[in-house]
Design a protein around this motif. Structure first.
Motif, PDB file in Angstrom:
ATOM      1  N   PHE A  94     -77.378 101.046 -22.343  1.00  0.00           N
ATOM      2  CA  PHE A  94     -77.262 101.904 -23.524  1.00  0.00           C
ATOM      3  C   PHE A  94     -76.074 102.847 -23.418  1.00  0.00           C
ATOM      4  CE2 PHE A  94     -81.644 100.874 -22.560  1.00  0.00           C
ATOM      5  CZ  PHE A  94     -82.075 100.313 -23.749  1.00  0.00           C
ATOM      6  N   THR A  95     -75.802 103.508 -24.541  1.00  0.00           N
ATOM      7  CA  THR A  95     -74.745 104.509 -24.588  1.00  0.00           C
ATOM      8  C   THR A  95     -74.960 105.581 -23.521  1.00  0.00           C
ATOM      9  OG1 THR A  95     -73.634 106.103 -26.010  1.00  0.00           O
ATOM     10  CG2 THR A  95     -76.000 105.910 -26.308  1.00  0.00           C
ATOM     11  N   GLN A  96     -73.846 106.124 -23.023  1.00  0.00           N
ATOM     12  CA  GLN A  96     -73.931 107.273 -22.125  1.00  0.00           C
ATOM     13  C   GLN A  96     -73.738 108.582 -22.894  1.00  0.00           C
ATOM     14  OE1 GLN A  96     -74.786 107.277 -18.779  1.00  0.00           O
ATOM     15  NE2 GLN A  96     -75.318 105.181 -19.338  1.00  0.00           N
TER      16      GLN A  96
ATOM     17  N   ALA B 130     -73.912  90.189 -32.025  1.00  0.00           N
ATOM     18  CA  ALA B 130     -73.443  91.566 -31.864  1.00  0.00           C
ATOM     19  C   ALA B 130     -72.987  92.097 -33.204  1.00  0.00           C
ATOM     20  CB  ALA B 130     -72.288  91.625 -30.864  1.00  0.00           C
ATOM     21  N   LYS B 131     -72.950  93.410 -33.310  1.00  0.00           N
ATOM     22  CA  LYS B 131     -72.324  94.043 -34.464  1.00  0.00           C
ATOM     23  C   LYS B 131     -71.503  95.217 -33.945  1.00  0.00           C
ATOM     24  CE  LYS B 131     -73.075  97.354 -36.449  1.00  0.00           C
ATOM     25  NZ  LYS B 131     -72.462  98.734 -36.343  1.00  0.00           N
ATOM     26  N   GLY B 132     -70.416  95.485 -34.628  1.00  0.00           N
ATOM     27  CA  GLY B 132     -69.602  96.612 -34.224  1.00  0.00           C
ATOM     28  C   GLY B 132     -68.188  96.417 -34.717  1.00  0.00           C
ATOM     29  N   ALA B 133     -67.603  97.469 -35.277  1.00  0.00           N
ATOM     30  CA  ALA B 133     -66.230  97.396 -35.752  1.00  0.00           C
ATOM     31  C   ALA B 133     -65.514  98.733 -35.593  1.00  0.00           C
ATOM     32  CB  ALA B 133     -66.206  96.955 -37.223  1.00  0.00           C
ATOM     33  N   GLY B 134     -66.292  99.817 -35.482  1.00  0.00           N
ATOM     34  CA  GLY B 134     -65.701 101.136 -35.291  1.00  0.00           C
ATOM     35  C   GLY B 134     -66.639 102.011 -34.484  1.00  0.00           C
ATOM     36  N   MET B 135     -66.175 103.189 -34.090  1.00  0.00           N
ATOM     37  CA  MET B 135     -66.895 104.071 -33.170  1.00  0.00           C
ATOM     38  C   MET B 135     -67.276 103.268 -31.937  1.00  0.00           C
ATOM     39  SD  MET B 135     -70.158 106.636 -33.588  1.00  0.00           S
ATOM     40  CE  MET B 135     -69.745 107.359 -35.144  1.00  0.00           C
ATOM     41  N   ILE B 136     -66.254 102.636 -31.357  1.00  0.00           N
ATOM     42  CA  ILE B 136     -66.504 101.743 -30.228  1.00  0.00           C
ATOM     43  C   ILE B 136     -65.597 102.094 -29.061  1.00  0.00           C
ATOM     44  CG2 ILE B 136     -66.162  99.358 -29.448  1.00  0.00           C
ATOM     45  CD1 ILE B 136     -67.269  98.576 -32.242  1.00  0.00           C
ATOM     46  N   ALA B 137     -66.213 102.511 -27.971  1.00  0.00           N
ATOM     47  CA  ALA B 137     -65.534 102.669 -26.694  1.00  0.00           C
ATOM     48  C   ALA B 137     -66.605 102.479 -25.642  1.00  0.00           C
ATOM     49  CB  ALA B 137     -64.919 104.048 -26.574  1.00  0.00           C
ATOM     50  N   PRO B 138     -66.261 101.846 -24.549  1.00  0.00           N
ATOM     51  CA  PRO B 138     -67.293 101.539 -23.569  1.00  0.00           C
ATOM     52  C   PRO B 138     -67.758 102.798 -22.859  1.00  0.00           C
ATOM     53  CG  PRO B 138     -65.177 101.061 -22.676  1.00  0.00           C
ATOM     54  CD  PRO B 138     -64.949 101.479 -24.078  1.00  0.00           C
ATOM     55  N   ASP B 139     -69.001 102.835 -22.523  1.00  0.00           N
ATOM     56  CA  ASP B 139     -69.522 103.902 -21.696  1.00  0.00           C
ATOM     57  C   ASP B 139     -70.911 103.430 -21.366  1.00  0.00           C
ATOM     58  OD1 ASP B 139     -69.472 106.116 -20.268  1.00  0.00           O
ATOM     59  OD2 ASP B 139     -69.270 107.528 -21.911  1.00  0.00           O
ATOM     60  N   MET B 140     -71.007 102.362 -20.777  1.00  0.00           N
ATOM     61  CA  MET B 140     -72.133 101.488 -20.612  1.00  0.00           C
ATOM     62  C   MET B 140     -72.803 101.274 -21.928  1.00  0.00           C
ATOM     63  SD  MET B 140     -73.357  99.209 -19.534  1.00  0.00           S
ATOM     64  CE  MET B 140     -73.320  98.804 -21.229  1.00  0.00           C
ATOM     65  N   ALA B 141     -72.209 100.384 -22.610  1.00  0.00           N
ATOM     66  CA  ALA B 141     -72.874  99.951 -23.806  1.00  0.00           C
ATOM     67  C   ALA B 141     -71.962  99.115 -24.640  1.00  0.00           C
ATOM     68  CB  ALA B 141     -73.307 101.128 -24.623  1.00  0.00           C
ATOM     69  N   THR B 142     -72.569  98.471 -25.595  1.00  0.00           N
ATOM     70  CA  THR B 142     -71.810  97.899 -26.677  1.00  0.00           C
ATOM     71  C   THR B 142     -72.191  98.713 -27.875  1.00  0.00           C
ATOM     72  OG1 THR B 142     -71.909  96.127 -28.232  1.00  0.00           O
ATOM     73  CG2 THR B 142     -73.684  96.232 -26.701  1.00  0.00           C
TER      74      THR B 142
END
Length: 413
Positions: A54-56, A183-195
């Motif tokens: 999950f997100t950090q 998967a879904k995602g196109a913005g507000m995306i940077a890794p920090d243990m997560a997709t």
């Protein structure tokens, strides 16, 4: 959800097989979008194990907190995903909403609430009306059917321009096992243990602790090596489910991630994660170029990753690529600000295999026409050679265009 499909979208969609023990259904619950599906229900057979990362973010969504708590049980029977509302920064109502959703889902599936997993994506700060799931989930539990992958991937989209799916088939022991992911995602995306949001399913018989170890290792060079805009979401969730149904065909039951029989499976599993992660980079909001950043000759792999991320998250680098300008000065800037060991006079930079700078200055054979032609390609590789050690890493991102500003300027309104 944008109407124009990204020019970087894959030209072919794989044939997605059924996974024994997984049934899927979608519905339009009217959570935010009109005239489109926005709820996914995945029904999982008894005995299904689950793992998650999950997100950090220190401001996680209510569904992320719910899943983290339920992951300890290691068992899953139902997954409910909604788009249009992230159920994040929603205070007590957020917790009440997850509890009510889980209660409705558990009743519909005939299982315990501890076996229900939830994910939400969309606007942050708006309360999620979980009563909209009433009746809808009962019907979905009845309608759920195998291999309903594309409809499921479409139901979880927000600003995505195409549905993201990937699959692999591999031998485990003498049995063939399937792996399918979305998967879904196109913005507000940077890794920090997560997709962003991603869900992977397999019929392999793998224990929850072993699956957790595989997933944690698998994301490091896949989802954790993708950035669209440097912003980590409150809702980033990657869940993996193993139904174990392939045991009926002779697949060995795996209890440890280090089991040598898992070798081919791990490779295939990681390939599915990598495929989905690349599709996310290809669908970056407003993207017209897929950018691969390769950093080599760093002191360590970790140092190479940090430098690659500094380049990938630089608005100046990303806008230069959008303008088809091989502006290596901006790459030098991003290397220098990363806070990692670097020596200006040992630095070499290449764009799509053409060296533009070396030993701290412009390459003597630099040809503007040749480089300009290379920058018109839809896929751009920026390679940085530091000349300090053996550390190497690779990160995917995309360019930054006017469309990104337009999409995010009016997303909530």
């Amino acid at each position: 959800m944008s109407s124009a499909v990204s020019p970087l979208a894959p030209t072919e969609v794989p044939e997605m097989p059924a996974i024994a023990g997984v049934r899927l259904a979608t519905a339009a619950a009217g959570i935010r979008y009109k005239n489109r599906t926005d709820v996914l229900l995945a029904m999982l057979d008894p005995g299904t194990t689950v793992a998650g990362v999950f997100t950090q973010s220190k401001c996680p969504s209510a569904p992320v907190e719910w899943c983290r708590a339920k992951l300890k049980g290691g068992k899953a029977r139902v997954l409910v995903v909604n788009s249009g509302n992230a159920n994040a920064f929603t205070g007590k109502t957020g917790k009440q909403s997850t509890a009510l959703t889980a209660q409705i889902a558990a009743k519909a599936a005939g299982c315990k609430q501890e076996e229900v997993f939830l994910a939400s994506t969309g606007v942050i700060g708006e309360p999620l009306d979980a009563t909209k799931f009433n009746g809808v989930l009962d019907q979905l539990a009845e309608d759920a059917e195998p291999a309903n992958w594309m409809a499921s991937a479409q139901a979880i989209m927000t600003t995505d321009t195409f549905a993201k799916v990937a699959t692999a088939t591999v031998k485990l022991g003498k049995a063939r096992v399937n792996i399918c992911g979305m998967a879904k995602g196109a913005g507000m995306i940077a890794p920090d243990m997560a997709t962003m949001l991603s869900f992977v399913f397999t019929d392999a018989p793998i224990s929850a602790p072993a699956l957790q170890a595989l997933l944690k290792a698998g994301v490091e060079d896949t989802f954790n090596a993708v950035t669209i805009d440097g912003d980590t979401s409150t809702s980033d969730t990657l869940l993996a489910f193993a139904t174990g149904a392939a045991a009926d065909n002779g697949a060995p039951k795996i209890s440890r991630a280090s089991d040598p029989r898992l070798k081919a499976f791990v490779k295939a599993f990681n390939e599915v994660l990598a495929d989905l992660a690349e599709q996310v980079a290809r669908d970056g909001e407003g993207a017209r170029k897929l950018i691969e950043i390769v950093v080599e000759g760093a002191k360590t792999k970790q140092s190479a990753r940090r430098i690659a991320m500094s380049i990938a998250n630089s608005p100046l680098v990303k806008t230069a690529v959008a303008g088809e300008d091989a502006n290596w000065g901006r790459v030098v800037m991003a290397v220098g600000k990363a806070g990692e060991p670097a020596d200006r006079d040992k630095l070499s930079i290449s764009f799509n295999g053409i060296r533009v700078a070396t030993r701290g200055a412009r390459d003597p054979s630099y040809d503007e026409k040749e480089v300009s032609a290379a920058m018109k390609q839809p896929e751009i590789q920026i390679k940085v050679a530091l000349g300090l050690g053996k550390g190497k890493d690779r990160v995917l991102t995309c360019d930054l265009t006017k469309e990104y500003v337009a999409i995010n300027g009016d997303y909530r309104s």
